[in-house]
Write a protein that holds these residues in place. Structure first.
Motif, PDB file in Angstrom:
ATOM      1  N   TYR A   1       0.838  -1.209   0.000  1.00 45.28           N
ATOM      2  CA  TYR A   1       0.000   0.000   0.000  1.00 45.28           C
ATOM      3  C   TYR A   1       0.869   1.253   0.000  1.00 45.28           C
ATOM      4  CZ  TYR A   1      -3.075   3.609   2.044  1.00 45.28           C
ATOM      5  OH  TYR A   1      -3.765   4.765   2.296  1.00 45.28           O
ATOM      6  N   GLY A   2       1.865   1.282   0.872  1.00 41.27           N
ATOM      7  CA  GLY A   2       2.756   2.434   0.940  1.00 41.27           C
ATOM      8  C   GLY A   2       3.574   2.612  -0.320  1.00 41.27           C
ATOM      9  N   GLN A   3       4.083   1.530  -0.856  1.00 38.25           N
ATOM     10  CA  GLN A   3       4.863   1.603  -2.094  1.00 38.25           C
ATOM     11  C   GLN A   3       4.014   2.139  -3.243  1.00 38.25           C
ATOM     12  OE1 GLN A   3       6.273  -2.447  -2.456  1.00 38.25           O
ATOM     13  NE2 GLN A   3       8.210  -1.975  -1.443  1.00 38.25           N
ATOM     14  N   ASP A   4       2.766   1.705  -3.287  1.00 34.56           N
ATOM     15  CA  ASP A   4       1.877   2.170  -4.350  1.00 34.56           C
ATOM     16  C   ASP A   4       1.546   3.657  -4.177  1.00 34.56           C
ATOM     17  OD1 ASP A   4       0.209   1.438  -6.705  1.00 34.56           O
ATOM     18  OD2 ASP A   4      -1.417   2.102  -5.390  1.00 34.56           O
ATOM     19  N   LEU A   5       1.408   4.111  -2.927  1.00 35.07           N
ATOM     20  CA  LEU A   5       1.160   5.531  -2.681  1.00 35.07           C
ATOM     21  C   LEU A   5       2.320   6.374  -3.206  1.00 35.07           C
ATOM     22  CD1 LEU A   5      -0.319   5.654   0.960  1.00 35.07           C
ATOM     23  CD2 LEU A   5      -1.520   6.144  -1.183  1.00 35.07           C
ATOM     24  N   VAL A   6       3.540   5.951  -2.908  1.00 34.70           N
ATOM     25  CA  VAL A   6       4.721   6.699  -3.363  1.00 34.70           C
ATOM     26  C   VAL A   6       4.783   6.724  -4.881  1.00 34.70           C
ATOM     27  CG1 VAL A   6       7.243   6.743  -3.394  1.00 34.70           C
ATOM     28  CG2 VAL A   6       6.041   6.242  -1.271  1.00 34.70           C
ATOM     29  N   ARG A   7       4.597   5.566  -5.494  1.00 35.39           N
ATOM     30  CA  ARG A   7       4.679   5.474  -6.949  1.00 35.39           C
ATOM     31  C   ARG A   7       3.641   6.360  -7.613  1.00 35.39           C
ATOM     32  NH1 ARG A   7       1.961   2.856 -10.785  1.00 35.39           N
ATOM     33  NH2 ARG A   7       0.629   1.873  -9.206  1.00 35.39           N
ATOM     34  N   ARG A   8       2.406   6.273  -7.178  1.00 36.43           N
ATOM     35  CA  ARG A   8       1.338   7.054  -7.798  1.00 36.43           C
ATOM     36  C   ARG A   8       1.521   8.544  -7.528  1.00 36.43           C
ATOM     37  NH1 ARG A   8      -0.741   7.323 -11.987  1.00 36.43           N
ATOM     38  NH2 ARG A   8      -0.848   5.044 -11.879  1.00 36.43           N
ATOM     39  N   PHE A   9       1.941   8.887  -6.313  1.00 36.59           N
ATOM     40  CA  PHE A   9       2.138  10.297  -5.972  1.00 36.59           C
ATOM     41  C   PHE A   9       3.186  10.937  -6.882  1.00 36.59           C
ATOM     42  CE2 PHE A   9       4.501  13.601  -3.727  1.00 36.59           C
ATOM     43  CZ  PHE A   9       3.481  14.476  -3.385  1.00 36.59           C
ATOM     44  N   ILE A  10       4.304  10.276  -7.075  1.00 33.19           N
ATOM     45  CA  ILE A  10       5.389  10.870  -7.872  1.00 33.19           C
ATOM     46  C   ILE A  10       5.024  10.914  -9.349  1.00 33.19           C
ATOM     47  CG2 ILE A  10       7.774  10.527  -8.629  1.00 33.19           C
ATOM     48  CD1 ILE A  10       8.461   9.724  -5.791  1.00 33.19           C
ATOM     49  N   ILE A  11       4.351   9.893  -9.842  1.00 26.52           N
ATOM     50  CA  ILE A  11       3.903   9.917 -11.238  1.00 26.52           C
ATOM     51  C   ILE A  11       2.972  11.100 -11.477  1.00 26.52           C
ATOM     52  CG2 ILE A  11       2.453   8.733 -12.942  1.00 26.52           C
ATOM     53  CD1 ILE A  11       3.575   6.088 -11.903  1.00 26.52           C
ATOM     54  N   ASP A  12       2.000  11.269 -10.592  1.00 31.80           N
ATOM     55  CA  ASP A  12       1.029  12.355 -10.751  1.00 31.80           C
ATOM     56  C   ASP A  12       1.656  13.719 -10.471  1.00 31.80           C
ATOM     57  OD1 ASP A  12      -0.820  10.445 -11.348  1.00 31.80           O
ATOM     58  OD2 ASP A  12      -1.823  10.479  -9.396  1.00 31.80           O
ATOM     59  N   LEU A  13       2.577  13.773  -9.526  1.00 27.38           N
ATOM     60  CA  LEU A  13       3.230  15.040  -9.198  1.00 27.38           C
ATOM     61  C   LEU A  13       3.974  15.586 -10.409  1.00 27.38           C
ATOM     62  CD1 LEU A  13       3.928  17.055  -6.861  1.00 27.38           C
ATOM     63  CD2 LEU A  13       6.043  15.733  -6.564  1.00 27.38           C
ATOM     64  N   ARG A  14       4.517  14.696 -11.200  1.00 27.56           N
ATOM     65  CA  ARG A  14       5.299  15.113 -12.379  1.00 27.56           C
ATOM     66  C   ARG A  14       4.449  15.926 -13.350  1.00 27.56           C
ATOM     67  NH1 ARG A  14      10.000  16.450 -14.329  1.00 27.56           N
ATOM     68  NH2 ARG A  14      10.951  15.167 -15.911  1.00 27.56           N
ATOM     69  N   THR A  15       3.162  15.620 -13.443  1.00 27.28           N
ATOM     70  CA  THR A  15       2.292  16.369 -14.355  1.00 27.28           C
ATOM     71  C   THR A  15       1.891  17.709 -13.747  1.00 27.28           C
ATOM     72  OG1 THR A  15       0.262  15.352 -13.481  1.00 27.28           O
ATOM     73  CG2 THR A  15       1.386  14.207 -15.275  1.00 27.28           C
ATOM     74  N   HIS A  16       1.772  17.757 -12.417  1.00 33.99           N
ATOM     75  CA  HIS A  16       1.376  18.994 -11.736  1.00 33.99           C
ATOM     76  C   HIS A  16       2.563  19.922 -11.488  1.00 33.99           C
ATOM     77  CE1 HIS A  16      -2.769  17.788 -10.873  1.00 33.99           C
ATOM     78  NE2 HIS A  16      -2.319  16.612 -10.494  1.00 33.99           N
ATOM     79  N   CYS A  17       3.693  19.320 -11.163  1.00 33.44           N
ATOM     80  CA  CYS A  17       4.867  20.077 -10.732  1.00 33.44           C
ATOM     81  C   CYS A  17       6.098  19.427 -11.364  1.00 33.44           C
ATOM     82  CB  CYS A  17       4.939  20.048  -9.206  1.00 33.44           C
ATOM     83  SG  CYS A  17       6.231  21.047  -8.489  1.00 33.44           S
ATOM     84  N   PRO A  18       6.374  19.761 -12.637  1.00 27.14           N
ATOM     85  CA  PRO A  18       7.409  19.041 -13.374  1.00 27.14           C
ATOM     86  C   PRO A  18       8.824  19.257 -12.877  1.00 27.14           C
ATOM     87  CG  PRO A  18       6.548  20.871 -14.665  1.00 27.14           C
ATOM     88  CD  PRO A  18       5.671  20.752 -13.468  1.00 27.14           C
ATOM     89  N   HIS A  19       9.064  20.327 -12.115  1.00 25.85           N
ATOM     90  CA  HIS A  19      10.416  20.613 -11.644  1.00 25.85           C
ATOM     91  C   HIS A  19      10.422  20.660 -10.121  1.00 25.85           C
ATOM     92  CE1 HIS A  19      11.489  21.420 -15.768  1.00 25.85           C
ATOM     93  NE2 HIS A  19      10.505  22.303 -15.854  1.00 25.85           N
ATOM     94  N   ALA A  20      10.967  19.624  -9.505  1.00 28.85           N
ATOM     95  CA  ALA A  20      11.059  19.562  -8.048  1.00 28.85           C
ATOM     96  C   ALA A  20      12.212  18.644  -7.677  1.00 28.85           C
ATOM     97  CB  ALA A  20       9.757  19.048  -7.432  1.00 28.85           C
ATOM     98  N   LEU A  21      12.752  18.867  -6.501  1.00 36.89           N
ATOM     99  CA  LEU A  21      13.802  18.011  -5.962  1.00 36.89           C
ATOM    100  C   LEU A  21      13.176  17.146  -4.877  1.00 36.89           C
ATOM    101  CD1 LEU A  21      16.840  17.268  -5.755  1.00 36.89           C
ATOM    102  CD2 LEU A  21      17.052  19.091  -4.045  1.00 36.89           C
ATOM    103  N   ILE A  22      13.349  15.825  -4.990  1.00 39.33           N
ATOM    104  CA  ILE A  22      12.797  14.882  -4.024  1.00 39.33           C
ATOM    105  C   ILE A  22      13.903  14.469  -3.056  1.00 39.33           C
ATOM    106  CG2 ILE A  22      11.609  12.691  -3.700  1.00 39.33           C
ATOM    107  CD1 ILE A  22       9.991  14.775  -5.273  1.00 39.33           C
ATOM    108  N   VAL A  23      13.646  14.625  -1.761  1.00 41.21           N
ATOM    109  CA  VAL A  23      14.646  14.342  -0.729  1.00 41.21           C
ATOM    110  C   VAL A  23      14.144  13.233   0.190  1.00 41.21           C
ATOM    111  CG1 VAL A  23      15.898  15.300   1.255  1.00 41.21           C
ATOM    112  CG2 VAL A  23      15.512  16.708  -0.770  1.00 41.21           C
ATOM    113  N   SER A  24      15.050  12.335   0.562  1.00 40.76           N
ATOM    114  CA  SER A  24      14.739  11.329   1.572  1.00 40.76           C
ATOM    115  C   SER A  24      16.056  10.851   2.177  1.00 40.76           C
ATOM    116  CB  SER A  24      13.931  10.170   0.970  1.00 40.76           C
ATOM    117  OG  SER A  24      13.292   9.428   1.999  1.00 40.76           O
ATOM    118  N   GLY A  25      16.025   9.686   2.864  1.00 43.19           N
ATOM    119  CA  GLY A  25      17.194   9.251   3.609  1.00 43.19           C
ATOM    120  C   GLY A  25      17.853   7.979   3.144  1.00 43.19           C
ATOM    121  N   LEU A  26      17.440   7.426   1.987  1.00 43.17           N
ATOM    122  CA  LEU A  26      18.027   6.225   1.386  1.00 43.17           C
ATOM    123  C   LEU A  26      17.889   4.980   2.266  1.00 43.17           C
ATOM    124  CD1 LEU A  26      19.455   5.661  -1.348  1.00 43.17           C
ATOM    125  CD2 LEU A  26      21.622   5.739  -0.133  1.00 43.17           C
ATOM    126  N   ALA A  27      17.030   5.040   3.281  1.00 39.21           N
ATOM    127  CA  ALA A  27      16.810   3.874   4.136  1.00 39.21           C
ATOM    128  C   ALA A  27      15.914   2.873   3.409  1.00 39.21           C
ATOM    129  CB  ALA A  27      16.175   4.299   5.449  1.00 39.21           C
TER     130      ALA A  27
END
Length: 381
Positions: free
Chosen positions: A135-161
């Motif tokens: 469920y969580g993996q699908d949320l991330v995948r769908r969010f980033i795919i859709d975000l690309r159409t709304h906000c094509p230029h952004a930097l995604i930050v996380s902790g590589l864990a």
């Protein structure tokens, strides 16, 4: 604070040395740095510091007795950085993340290897549990795919864990976003090593960032401290999945302390790794989102999508070949002074309010302007 520029090699070495002083809290070093404006000035005035700043702890004088050894270690660190294409970013470096610089406990020195600009107009942190579900993996995948159409230029930050972190990085890479990992150790190693291939890709489409020098042990406390960088470097932090207690919740708390926007995806009631998100939303610690559209609207970033649509349709903003003469008058007025009220625009363009309203509506449909609250109009540059 001095004007932000690229510091000299000696200033960088001095800054590294200050982070290596045993017995001197980094909060004290940071306070001195903000007051005097540079690491070099701190070192030059080290004998006068207790008299110059009596409110600063007296033990800093003893700490500076170890300056020689700290400088030697700093020179070694600087050589490693030079030999391995590592950028050493001090607090007064123009390349240092501006958002993070504003935080009261910002690191004095950052080590960065990569190509992404850390001061992009949109920076988003995505965090969550190491034990994410499908469920969580699908949320991330769908969010980033859709975000690309709304906000094509952004930097995604996380902790590589493991879990949500690496899922955010990998989906960002797959969808053309630059992505930066904030590490809890030096750049001479990588933890977890299983994510080495992802980290390697990020060096060419993002980067790796840390406050820790080489030969730093992978310590549990370091992971907690690095969370403040994840929170501070970003406009907003998004929690995807979390148990009732976890590192992601620490990051969101810090983000709130920094007055940054915090969002969370809800999950099924009773689900172990949705409990933290649900509790956070319940306690008003995060705004509920269920999609990228929710997030973009909450952040007020709709103009990104309008700009992308306009660019896709081939509107050249310098030439405006598809605009009528009256539309060009409106655009030229907004180019001189943006965010004008419609009555001011009417005076400056000599167009009556009625026809001007129709013109502005057409410009909005073309992705050239955006209406603001209060009857003003914003030119999408």
């Amino acid at each position: 604070m001095t004007q932000h520029s690229e510091p000299s090699p000696q200033e960088v070495i001095n800054a590294i040395a200050l982070t290596r002083l045993a017995g001197c809290p980094q909060s004290v070093v940071l306070e001195l740095y903000r007051r005097l404006g540079s690491a070099t000035e701190i070192i030059n005035q080290r004998d006068q510091l207790p008299s110059l700043f009596p409110d600063i702890q007296q033990r800093i004088s003893q700490a500076f007795e170890g300056l020689g050894q700290a400088l030697q270690r700093a020179e070694e660190e600087y050589r490693y950085a030079e030999e391995n294409s590592v950028q050493v970013l001090t607090l007064n470096d123009a390349r240092y993340p501006q958002r993070l610089r504003e935080c009261p406990d910002a690191p004095l020195v950052l080590y960065y290897k990569g190509v992404a600009d850390l001061n992009q107009s949109r920076v988003i942190s995505i965090v969550g549990t190491r034990f994410c579900t499908a469920y969580g993996q699908d949320l991330v995948r769908r969010f980033i795919i859709d975000l690309r159409t709304h906000c094509p230029h952004a930097l995604i930050v996380s902790g590589l864990a493991y879990g949500i972190d690496v899922s955010a990085h990998r989906n960002a890479l797959e969808n053309g976003y630059e992505t930066v990992a904030v590490l809890a150790h030096g750049l001479d190693t990588l933890y977890p090593s299983r994510h080495a291939n992802t980290a390697k890709k990020m060096l060419y489409q993002g980067g790796l960032l840390t406050e820790y020098p080489t030969h730093t042990n992978v310590d549990k406390g370091n992971f907690v401290r690095r969370n403040r960088i994840v929170a501070g470097i970003s406009d907003a932090t998004i929690l995807v999945e979390s148990a009732a207690h976890g590192g992601g919740l620490i990051t969101t708390r810090i983000a709130r302390d920094y007055s940054r926007d915090v969002f969370a995806f809800p999950g099924p009631v009773g689900a172990q790794f949705s409990e933290g998100c649900n509790n956070l939303i319940r306690d008003n610690g995060a705004a509920l989102i269920s999609s990228a559209d929710d997030f973009v609207r909450a952040m007020g970033w709709e103009e990104d999508a309008l700009r992308a649509k306009a660019q896709k349709n081939g509107i050249e903003r310098q030439l405006f070949p598809e605009l009528t003469d009256e539309e060009k008058l409106v655009v030229e007025a907004l180019q001189k002074h943006n965010d004008l009220q419609i009555n001011v625009l009417s005076v400056q363009t000599n167009i009556a309010i009625g026809p001007l309203t129709a013109i502005l509506f057409t410009l909005e449909m073309k992705g050239v302007v955006r209406p603001l609250s209060g009857g003003a109009y914003h030119l999408l540059a």
